[in-house]
Design a protein around this motif. Sequence first.
Motif, PDB file in Angstrom:
ATOM      1  N   TYR A 152       0.758  -1.159   0.067  1.00 34.06           N
ATOM      2  CA  TYR A 152       0.089   0.301   0.092  1.00 34.06           C
ATOM      3  C   TYR A 152       0.767   1.247  -0.065  1.00 34.06           C
ATOM      4  CZ  TYR A 152       0.988  -0.373   5.061  1.00 34.06           C
ATOM      5  OH  TYR A 152       1.711  -0.461   6.274  1.00 34.06           O
ATOM      6  N   LYS A 153       0.460   2.487  -0.321  1.00 36.75           N
ATOM      7  CA  LYS A 153       1.104   3.623  -0.477  1.00 36.75           C
ATOM      8  C   LYS A 153       1.208   4.292   1.037  1.00 36.75           C
ATOM      9  CE  LYS A 153      -1.687   6.090  -2.713  1.00 36.75           C
ATOM     10  NZ  LYS A 153      -2.161   7.523  -3.598  1.00 36.75           N
ATOM     11  N   PRO A 154       2.139   5.001   1.174  1.00 35.54           N
ATOM     12  CA  PRO A 154       2.637   5.447   2.355  1.00 35.54           C
ATOM     13  C   PRO A 154       1.348   6.080   3.149  1.00 35.54           C
ATOM     14  CG  PRO A 154       4.195   6.244   0.704  1.00 35.54           C
ATOM     15  CD  PRO A 154       3.080   5.685  -0.013  1.00 35.54           C
ATOM     16  N   ILE A 155       1.183   5.849   4.312  1.00 32.35           N
ATOM     17  CA  ILE A 155       0.446   6.501   5.363  1.00 32.35           C
ATOM     18  C   ILE A 155       0.642   6.985   6.473  1.00 32.35           C
ATOM     19  CG2 ILE A 155      -1.539   5.812   6.844  1.00 32.35           C
ATOM     20  CD1 ILE A 155      -2.210   5.191   3.733  1.00 32.35           C
ATOM     21  N   PHE A 156       0.528   8.473   6.678  1.00 25.66           N
ATOM     22  CA  PHE A 156       1.190   9.275   7.684  1.00 25.66           C
ATOM     23  C   PHE A 156       0.628   9.268   9.028  1.00 25.66           C
ATOM     24  CE2 PHE A 156       2.933  10.635   3.663  1.00 25.66           C
ATOM     25  CZ  PHE A 156       4.453  10.666   4.189  1.00 25.66           C
ATOM     26  N   THR A 157       1.428   9.727   9.904  1.00 23.32           N
ATOM     27  CA  THR A 157       0.955  10.115  11.432  1.00 23.32           C
ATOM     28  C   THR A 157       1.668  11.257  12.118  1.00 23.32           C
ATOM     29  OG1 THR A 157       0.420   7.698  11.759  1.00 23.32           O
ATOM     30  CG2 THR A 157       0.753   9.246  13.772  1.00 23.32           C
TER      31      THR A 157
ATOM     32  N   ILE B 164       9.641  18.489  15.221  1.00 17.50           N
ATOM     33  CA  ILE B 164       8.438  17.933  14.708  1.00 17.50           C
ATOM     34  C   ILE B 164       8.813  16.504  14.549  1.00 17.50           C
ATOM     35  CG2 ILE B 164       6.794  18.057  12.668  1.00 17.50           C
ATOM     36  CD1 ILE B 164       6.957  20.727  14.075  1.00 17.50           C
ATOM     37  N   ILE B 165       7.756  15.702  14.735  1.00 12.69           N
ATOM     38  CA  ILE B 165       7.882  14.360  14.326  1.00 12.69           C
ATOM     39  C   ILE B 165       6.954  13.770  13.383  1.00 12.69           C
ATOM     40  CG2 ILE B 165       7.707  11.930  15.305  1.00 12.69           C
ATOM     41  CD1 ILE B 165       8.665  13.044  18.022  1.00 12.69           C
ATOM     42  N   CYS B 166       7.305  13.090  12.336  1.00  9.98           N
ATOM     43  CA  CYS B 166       6.564  12.572  11.244  1.00  9.98           C
ATOM     44  C   CYS B 166       6.719  11.079  11.003  1.00  9.98           C
ATOM     45  CB  CYS B 166       6.703  13.213   9.931  1.00  9.98           C
ATOM     46  SG  CYS B 166       5.723  12.605   8.514  1.00  9.98           S
ATOM     47  N   GLN B 167       5.715  10.283  11.201  1.00  8.60           N
ATOM     48  CA  GLN B 167       5.858   8.724  11.003  1.00  8.60           C
ATOM     49  C   GLN B 167       5.110   8.428   9.836  1.00  8.60           C
ATOM     50  OE1 GLN B 167       4.256   6.722  14.404  1.00  8.60           O
ATOM     51  NE2 GLN B 167       5.810   7.485  15.814  1.00  8.60           N
ATOM     52  N   VAL B 168       5.621   7.413   9.034  1.00  5.99           N
ATOM     53  CA  VAL B 168       5.081   6.784   7.844  1.00  5.99           C
ATOM     54  C   VAL B 168       5.130   5.484   7.939  1.00  5.99           C
ATOM     55  CG1 VAL B 168       7.231   7.134   6.350  1.00  5.99           C
ATOM     56  CG2 VAL B 168       4.974   7.098   5.332  1.00  5.99           C
TER      57      VAL B 168
ATOM     58  N   SER C 193      16.852  13.365  12.362  1.00  4.60           N
ATOM     59  CA  SER C 193      17.398  11.838  12.424  1.00  4.60           C
ATOM     60  C   SER C 193      15.949  10.917  11.803  1.00  4.60           C
ATOM     61  CB  SER C 193      17.126  11.535  13.866  1.00  4.60           C
ATOM     62  OG  SER C 193      15.944  11.797  14.567  1.00  4.60           O
ATOM     63  N   ASP C 194      16.442   9.795  11.151  1.00  4.98           N
ATOM     64  CA  ASP C 194      15.362   9.124  10.245  1.00  4.98           C
ATOM     65  C   ASP C 194      15.573   7.705  11.075  1.00  4.98           C
ATOM     66  OD1 ASP C 194      13.820   7.640   8.788  1.00  4.98           O
ATOM     67  OD2 ASP C 194      14.795   8.005   7.085  1.00  4.98           O
ATOM     68  N   LYS C 195      14.536   6.947  11.706  1.00  3.91           N
ATOM     69  CA  LYS C 195      14.988   5.548  12.168  1.00  3.91           C
ATOM     70  C   LYS C 195      13.436   4.728  11.969  1.00  3.91           C
ATOM     71  CE  LYS C 195      12.611   6.466  16.727  1.00  3.91           C
ATOM     72  NZ  LYS C 195      12.635   6.440  18.352  1.00  3.91           N
ATOM     73  N   PHE C 196      13.977   3.323  12.016  1.00  7.71           N
ATOM     74  CA  PHE C 196      13.201   2.398  11.728  1.00  7.71           C
ATOM     75  C   PHE C 196      12.190   2.017  12.872  1.00  7.71           C
ATOM     76  CE2 PHE C 196      15.797   1.964   7.988  1.00  7.71           C
ATOM     77  CZ  PHE C 196      14.758   1.701   7.094  1.00  7.71           C
ATOM     78  N   ILE C 197      10.721   2.409  12.938  1.00 12.71           N
ATOM     79  CA  ILE C 197      10.211   1.832  14.053  1.00 12.71           C
ATOM     80  C   ILE C 197       9.841   0.265  13.826  1.00 12.71           C
ATOM     81  CG2 ILE C 197       7.608   1.932  15.205  1.00 12.71           C
ATOM     82  CD1 ILE C 197       7.630   4.809  13.924  1.00 12.71           C
ATOM     83  N   ASN C 198       9.663  -0.321  12.986  1.00 11.49           N
ATOM     84  CA  ASN C 198       9.286  -1.789  12.638  1.00 11.49           C
ATOM     85  C   ASN C 198       9.802  -2.144  11.285  1.00 11.49           C
ATOM     86  OD1 ASN C 198       6.845  -1.236  11.474  1.00 11.49           O
ATOM     87  ND2 ASN C 198       5.709  -1.331  12.991  1.00 11.49           N
ATOM     88  N   GLN C 199       9.307  -3.252  10.626  1.00 11.34           N
ATOM     89  CA  GLN C 199       9.600  -3.587   9.211  1.00 11.34           C
ATOM     90  C   GLN C 199       8.646  -2.735   8.406  1.00 11.34           C
ATOM     91  OE1 GLN C 199       8.783  -7.711   9.080  1.00 11.34           O
ATOM     92  NE2 GLN C 199      10.545  -8.340  10.348  1.00 11.34           N
TER      93      GLN C 199
ATOM     94  N   ARG D 152       8.464   4.092   9.420  1.00 16.22           N
ATOM     95  CA  ARG D 152       9.845   4.898   9.730  1.00 16.22           C
ATOM     96  C   ARG D 152       9.199   6.252  10.354  1.00 16.22           C
ATOM     97  NH1 ARG D 152      12.537   5.561   3.899  1.00 16.22           N
ATOM     98  NH2 ARG D 152      13.995   6.765   5.226  1.00 16.22           N
ATOM     99  N   GLN D 153      10.331   6.499  11.236  1.00 14.29           N
ATOM    100  CA  GLN D 153      10.151   8.032  11.909  1.00 14.29           C
ATOM    101  C   GLN D 153      10.999   8.908  11.593  1.00 14.29           C
ATOM    102  OE1 GLN D 153       8.710   8.227  16.087  1.00 14.29           O
ATOM    103  NE2 GLN D 153      10.470   9.149  16.479  1.00 14.29           N
ATOM    104  N   LEU D 154      10.678  10.211  10.995  1.00 14.67           N
ATOM    105  CA  LEU D 154      11.601  11.107  10.858  1.00 14.67           C
ATOM    106  C   LEU D 154      11.240  12.375  11.705  1.00 14.67           C
ATOM    107  CD1 LEU D 154      13.837  12.179   8.675  1.00 14.67           C
ATOM    108  CD2 LEU D 154      11.935  13.155   7.489  1.00 14.67           C
ATOM    109  N   THR D 155      12.399  12.924  12.583  1.00 15.39           N
ATOM    110  CA  THR D 155      12.314  13.842  13.444  1.00 15.39           C
ATOM    111  C   THR D 155      13.299  15.083  12.933  1.00 15.39           C
ATOM    112  OG1 THR D 155      11.771  12.253  15.022  1.00 15.39           O
ATOM    113  CG2 THR D 155      12.576  14.463  15.759  1.00 15.39           C
ATOM    114  N   ILE D 156      12.892  16.289  12.952  1.00 20.12           N
ATOM    115  CA  ILE D 156      13.546  17.437  12.647  1.00 20.12           C
ATOM    116  C   ILE D 156      13.416  18.501  13.836  1.00 20.12           C
ATOM    117  CG2 ILE D 156      13.626  17.201  10.145  1.00 20.12           C
ATOM    118  CD1 ILE D 156      11.561  19.462  10.033  1.00 20.12           C
TER     119      ILE D 156
END
Length: 386
Positions: free
Chosen positions: A214-219, A235-239, A267-273, A276-280
Amino acid sequence: MLSIVIITLILQQFYSTYQLETIQTALSSTVELACSLTNQNIESTNPAKIVWIRDDQADIVSLDSIITVRDHRLSILSMNNIDHQDRILRITNIEEQDHGLYRCIHGDITLNEIFLDVLVPPRIISHSPEHMRMTVREGNDVQFSCTATGHPTPSIIWHVNGLLKSDLVTMIEGKNESILILRNVSRFDAGRVDCSASNTLSTVNRQFLLYVKYKPIFTIPFQLFHFRLHDSATIICQVCSIPLPIIFDFFRPKQSDPISNGIKEKSDKFINQTCRQLTITIYLNDASLFGPYVCRARNSLGVNHAEFILKEIIQSTKRMKYITEHRPSITLSMITNLSSTLMINNENESSKRNIQLNNKIISQKNQSYKSSISILLLIILSFIMI
């Protein structure tokens, strides 16, 4: 001639006392099929041997005490007594093909019939997909299948992530094949798909893994953030998406390049498989850094984004000015007027008290005058009476 008929009828009545017996047994077990000949007088007139026959295969399994087929699992237990002879067919390590009808005969007389019912635990002999994994795009249909054998015939049920899906199953008669069709698959259907085959002996299971692309879904926790000039905004963005996005960054609207101005930390990190979470952290040292932003991600299925706004907090002085202009100030003239008013009020109170005192004195004088008049009248009346 009549005597021969009578003897035949007696023999038939004697040997027809048996009843069809059913013996249930499991695989790998051992079973013994009994057969007994009780009339010894028959040996002199009928020297035929006791024979075990398997009806469904038309095989002579044994001739008296001798096994006539090549199967080391078979043997005859012979017991000869005064009043009867026993020929017990013993089968060890029972196999599925041992299932069927066995007859023990003596000449043309059937001594015993036994139906050997071999119970077979369920076995899934085929399934689809064979590699146990299925990947499908969100919104499409997907199909799984299982074919099972066993005795009794096993029933097949399906679970998707632990939930029973009996209404989505189609059975193919004659093959005991079950087909599960999931229509309009969503990303929430991703996970385990279980096919279970059960009968009275046991249950077997096949587990499939379903992946939904599926396409990216944001939080984003909030879409509007308030900061002051020279603040640091984090700001924190999760996809989440399958496959994971190849582009994931912060942009200004209608801009193709990620933002770089004012970036303090990133910073860019993997939450699970799948997420991902991007923080600036942006240092807001310029008013131009306030305004709309987008968190944008792209994978092989498409692009998606989420918007948020950094709004500046401005401490306005207009409200304070308005209050100052419209609120009356306390001046010297106001204090003088207030003092005069208080003095006038005090004088009025003093005059009221004086008037009340004078009225009281006059009232007391009138009372004294009235008393004197009354005494004088009494004296005059006393003289007159004398």
